[in-house]
Scaffold this active site. Structure first.
Site, mmCIF file in Angstrom:
data_model
loop_
_atom_site.group_PDB
_atom_site.id
_atom_site.type_symbol
_atom_site.label_atom_id
_atom_site.label_comp_id
_atom_site.label_asym_id
_atom_site.label_seq_id
_atom_site.Cartn_x
_atom_site.Cartn_y
_atom_site.Cartn_z
ATOM 1 N N TYR A 257 0.876 -1.262 0.146
ATOM 2 C CA TYR A 257 0.536 -0.190 -0.146
ATOM 3 C C TYR A 257 0.695 1.183 0.425
ATOM 4 O O TYR A 257 1.825 1.165 0.847
ATOM 5 C CB TYR A 257 -0.631 0.101 1.403
ATOM 6 N N GLU B 206 -0.701 4.900 -0.580
ATOM 7 C CA GLU B 206 -1.730 6.147 -0.597
ATOM 8 C C GLU B 206 -0.881 7.310 -0.437
ATOM 9 O O GLU B 206 0.870 7.491 -0.017
ATOM 10 C CB GLU B 206 -2.335 5.876 0.688
ATOM 11 N N ASP C 218 -6.529 13.924 -24.942
ATOM 12 C CA ASP C 218 -6.380 13.010 -25.192
ATOM 13 C C ASP C 218 -5.518 12.257 -25.956
ATOM 14 O O ASP C 218 -6.281 11.509 -27.121
ATOM 15 C CB ASP C 218 -7.196 11.505 -24.857
ATOM 16 N N THR D 172 -3.498 6.420 -22.198
ATOM 17 C CA THR D 172 -2.984 4.631 -21.753
ATOM 18 C C THR D 172 -1.419 4.618 -21.548
ATOM 19 O O THR D 172 -1.253 5.203 -22.442
ATOM 20 C CB THR D 172 -3.990 4.336 -22.269
ATOM 21 N N LYS E 291 -1.156 1.475 -25.460
ATOM 22 C CA LYS E 291 -1.351 1.111 -26.180
ATOM 23 C C LYS E 291 0.010 0.689 -27.572
ATOM 24 O O LYS E 291 0.729 0.294 -27.057
ATOM 25 C CB LYS E 291 -2.291 1.724 -27.000
ATOM 26 N N ARG F 132 -1.133 -1.581 -18.476
ATOM 27 C CA ARG F 132 -2.595 -1.785 -19.049
ATOM 28 C C ARG F 132 -2.338 -1.016 -17.555
ATOM 29 O O ARG F 132 -2.002 -0.620 -16.910
ATOM 30 C CB ARG F 132 -3.511 -2.948 -18.742
HETATM 31 N N1 PLP Z 1 -8.732 7.122 -24.475
HETATM 32 C C1 PLP Z 1 -9.009 7.051 -25.484
HETATM 33 C C2 PLP Z 1 -8.579 7.790 -26.616
HETATM 34 C C3 PLP Z 1 -9.197 5.619 -25.667
HETATM 35 O O1 PLP Z 1 -8.553 4.933 -27.013
HETATM 36 C C4 PLP Z 1 -9.129 4.652 -24.742
HETATM 37 C C5 PLP Z 1 -9.394 2.564 -24.768
HETATM 38 O O2 PLP Z 1 -9.767 2.545 -25.515
HETATM 39 C C6 PLP Z 1 -9.169 5.551 -23.138
HETATM 40 C C7 PLP Z 1 -8.968 6.425 -23.565
HETATM 41 C C8 PLP Z 1 -9.535 4.811 -22.314
HETATM 42 O O3 PLP Z 1 -8.096 3.869 -21.487
HETATM 43 P P1 PLP Z 1 -8.859 2.728 -20.607
HETATM 44 O O4 PLP Z 1 -9.806 1.333 -21.215
HETATM 45 O O5 PLP Z 1 -7.664 2.156 -20.133
HETATM 46 O O6 PLP Z 1 -9.968 3.131 -19.959
#
Ligand code: PLP
Length: 415
Positions: free
Chosen positions: A50, A52, A196, A222, A225, A231
């Site tokens: 842990y 936190e 994002d 993320t 990918k 993950r």
């Molecule tokens: N943002 C985008 C553009 C994504 O394509 C994805 C997942 O496919 C996410 C956020 C979310 O990721 P997670 O599946 O890890 O929650």
């Protein structure tokens, strides 16, 4: 190494999944194969601890080594993406996005993101997600003319709707995203800009897609990918927003961080700083471009006419097969794709007119342009006879042989 444990039921299923990953062609654009260092780091004793809080400000004793590990991950993310501040604790991309909403908005505020039916993500304002339920979500789409982002249109929606947060980024968009233009629009209406980069993070890290650093107030991604890490999620921002983001992640939306995952993020971010990684990203794009061309030559329609990144959408309408039928027939043939709505699709999300193809995973295995041609020919042949069981079986055997020439986990596990 043997994948073996006392719980034979679960271990047998893990062994089968290992076999599936090793002997399938993974064309799902959001998936990849992590290497053995990342894999080992995720399966280590750090899962026990842990922690936190943040480095040097923990709520538990015994965190000295974890502080160092998390600090390494943070420093690497900052250097790699050229940002002031990084928080490596989000459990997923969705958590990273939620943290930004939590930090920047009040419930009911207006957010402007890409329509999920045109390539946006659930967390960009789709109704079933927190982003569409607790906020007033409005969306932009791609242009009907060329299926690309239309910045004049986005500007006019922003002027009309006055969002407090604009989201740039997508799950299924194959062209370059102009973050500088998005920032101009955000400034004009007094909105925060969140980029994002979940899909394109590896390309951004390698300098092969323009970076949102310096334009976006918040950058989320993320780590699993194109970035090819464990993950998980990551959120970055300028120094002035650091406190807000940190308290949004913890204690705002999460409790204890997954320290084994954070260590694996540190390892993956370290790899992403190498010349080898840059070359890998270059090949991902070369493979995607070549694959899109081969599919077009075989009579498929490529949405927006091609790709600049690691993925593209294929409109199957000219071939008289739906995305769902294609996904099922290709899976039975050992080729993993996902059905996907295409812009202005007339079919439902469960059926779809398209599939999404991506090259990060097959490029990790070392496949190049020649293999892209073979894969496209196999896809075309299967989709010409989607109900032909024996043809799918023979294709699956061909795929297995092809995968044997590009071993990945069979180098470390007995499969
Ligand atoms: N943002 C985008 C553009 C994504 O394509 C994805 C997942 O496919 C996410 C956020 C979310 O990721 P997670 O599946 O890890 O929650």
């Amino acid at each position: 190494m043997k994948l073996d444990g006392k719980d034979t039921k679960v271990f047998e299923l893990m062994r089968r999944e290992l076999d599936r990953e090793e002997y399938s062609l993974i064309l799902i654009a959001s998936e990849n194969y992590v290497n053995e260092d990342v894999l080992a780091t995720q399966g280590c004793v750090l899962t026990n601890k842990y922690a936190e809080g943040y480095p040097s400000k923990r709520y538990y004793s015994g965190c000295a080594y974890l502080d160092e590990i998390e600090s390494i991950a943070i420093e690497r993310a900052k250097v790699l993406f050229g940002v002031d501040h990084a928080n490596v604790q989000p459990h997923s991309g969705s958590s990273a996005n939620m943290a930004v909403f939590y930090a920047a908005l009040e419930r009911g505020d207006t957010v402007l993101g890409m329509d999920i039916a045109h390539g946006g993500h659930l967390t960009h304002g789709a109704r079933p997600s927190f982003s569409g339920k607790w906020y007033r979500a409005v969306s932009y789409a791609v242009s009907a003319e060329n299926e690309m982002l239309d910045y004049d249109e986005i500007r006019s929606i922003a002027r009309k709707e006055r969002p407090k947060l604009i989201i740039a980024g997508a799950s299924a968009y194959s062209k370059i995203i102009d973050f500088a233009k998005f920032r101009e629009i955000a400034d004009e209406v007094g909105a925060y800009l969140m980029a994002d980069i979940a899909h394109i993070a590896g390309l951004v890290a390698a300098g092969l897609h323009p970076s949102p650093a310096g334009y976006a107030h918040f950058i989320t991604t993320t780590t699993h990918k194109t970035l090819r890490g464990p993950r998980g999620g990551l959120v970055m921002c300028n120094a002035d927003l650091a406190k807000k983001i940190d308290s949004a992640v913890f204690p705002g939306i999460q409790g204890g961080p997954l320290m084994h995952v954070i260590a694996a993020k540190a390892v993956a971010l370290g790899e992403a700083m190498t010349e080898e990684f840059r070359e890998y990203q270059r090949q991902i794009i070369a493979n995607a471009k070549h694959m899109a061309k081969c599919m077009a030559d075989l009579g498929f329609r490529i949405v927006s006419g091609g790709t600049d990144n690691h993925l593209f959408l294929v409109d199957l309408t000219p071939k008289n097969v739906t995305g769902n039928e294609a996904q099922i027939a290709l899976e039975a043939s050992g080729i993993m794709v996902n059905k996907n709505l295409i812009p202005f699709d007339t079919k439902t999300p469960g059926v779809t007119s398209g599939i999404r193809l991506g090259t990060p995973a097959i490029t990790t295995r070392g496949m190049k342009e020649r293999e892209m041609e073979i894969i496209c020919e196999m896809i075309d042949a299967v989709l010409k006879r989607p109900g032909d069981r024996s043809f799918m079986d023979s294709t699956r055997a061909r795929v297995r042989e092809m995968c044997k020439s590009f071993p990945f986990y069979s180098r470390i596990y007995d499969i």
